[in-house]
Design a protein around this motif. Structure first.
Motif, PDB file in Angstrom:
ATOM      1  N   ILE A  77      10.565   3.525 -22.502  1.00 29.30           N
ATOM      2  CA  ILE A  77      10.330   4.915 -22.887  1.00 29.30           C
ATOM      3  C   ILE A  77       8.947   5.362 -22.431  1.00 29.30           C
ATOM      4  CG2 ILE A  77       9.929   6.439 -24.872  1.00 29.30           C
ATOM      5  CD1 ILE A  77      12.214   4.936 -26.310  1.00 29.30           C
ATOM      6  N   PHE A  78       7.921   4.554 -22.713  1.00 31.34           N
ATOM      7  CA  PHE A  78       6.555   4.937 -22.357  1.00 31.34           C
ATOM      8  C   PHE A  78       6.387   5.062 -20.850  1.00 31.34           C
ATOM      9  CE2 PHE A  78       5.248   2.740 -26.497  1.00 31.34           C
ATOM     10  CZ  PHE A  78       5.428   3.909 -27.213  1.00 31.34           C
ATOM     11  N   HIS A  79       6.962   4.135 -20.077  1.00 29.24           N
ATOM     12  CA  HIS A  79       6.853   4.221 -18.615  1.00 29.24           C
ATOM     13  C   HIS A  79       7.552   5.463 -18.074  1.00 29.24           C
ATOM     14  CE1 HIS A  79       4.827   0.437 -17.889  1.00 29.24           C
ATOM     15  NE2 HIS A  79       5.650  -0.151 -18.735  1.00 29.24           N
ATOM     16  N   ALA A  80       8.727   5.759 -18.604  1.00 28.40           N
ATOM     17  CA  ALA A  80       9.479   6.937 -18.142  1.00 28.40           C
ATOM     18  C   ALA A  80       8.731   8.223 -18.474  1.00 28.40           C
ATOM     19  CB  ALA A  80      10.869   6.950 -18.758  1.00 28.40           C
ATOM     20  N   LEU A  81       8.211   8.320 -19.691  1.00 29.83           N
ATOM     21  CA  LEU A  81       7.507   9.535 -20.081  1.00 29.83           C
ATOM     22  C   LEU A  81       6.185   9.683 -19.335  1.00 29.83           C
ATOM     23  CD1 LEU A  81       8.131   9.579 -23.939  1.00 29.83           C
ATOM     24  CD2 LEU A  81       9.315  10.886 -22.163  1.00 29.83           C
ATOM     25  N   ALA A  82       5.499   8.572 -19.114  1.00 35.85           N
ATOM     26  CA  ALA A  82       4.217   8.627 -18.409  1.00 35.85           C
ATOM     27  C   ALA A  82       4.399   9.026 -16.946  1.00 35.85           C
ATOM     28  CB  ALA A  82       3.507   7.289 -18.501  1.00 35.85           C
TER      29      ALA A  82
END
Length: 111
Positions: A77-82
């Motif tokens: 999730i964090f990689h996709a949002l970043a």
């Protein structure tokens, strides 16, 4: 004053593709409520047991956070949002992220 955090409809829609769908047994409780509770605890820096009751059982918040961390769901999730917004305009680094050796405080003495 409202001290709780809630994901907006748009924010939750962005997260939904990353949520696990391979659950067995009893269906998960409301993902939006639990994720909002997890974000609230992380954002405030509080303890899991101090999470407001409006987010549901504290053990559910903790268990969901730990299990999804073990599966790599939070990292995904964090990689996709970043990466969705492109590179940031400013990158801030503070001293808690950059460690310097004790002799990095200055140049050679006497010259």
């Amino acid at each position: 004053m409202n001290d709780t955090f809630w994901l907006s409809d748009q924010q939750f829609r962005r997260l939904q593709p990353f949520l696990p769908t391979d659950t067995r047994g009893v269906a998960r409780v409301d993902d939006r409520r639990v994720i909002s509770g997890i974000v609230h605890v992380l954002k405030t820096g509080g303890r899991w047991v101090d999470a407001p009751a409006i987010y549901g059982p504290k053990k559910t918040l903790y268990n969901r956070y730990v299990r999804w961390a073990a599966k790599g769901i939070w990292a995904d999730i964090f990689h996709a949002l970043a990466s969705a917004g492109g590179p940031p305009e400013d990158v801030l680094i503070d001293s808690s992220a950059v460690k310097a050796h004790r002799c990095a405080s200055g140049g050679k003495k006497g010259k």
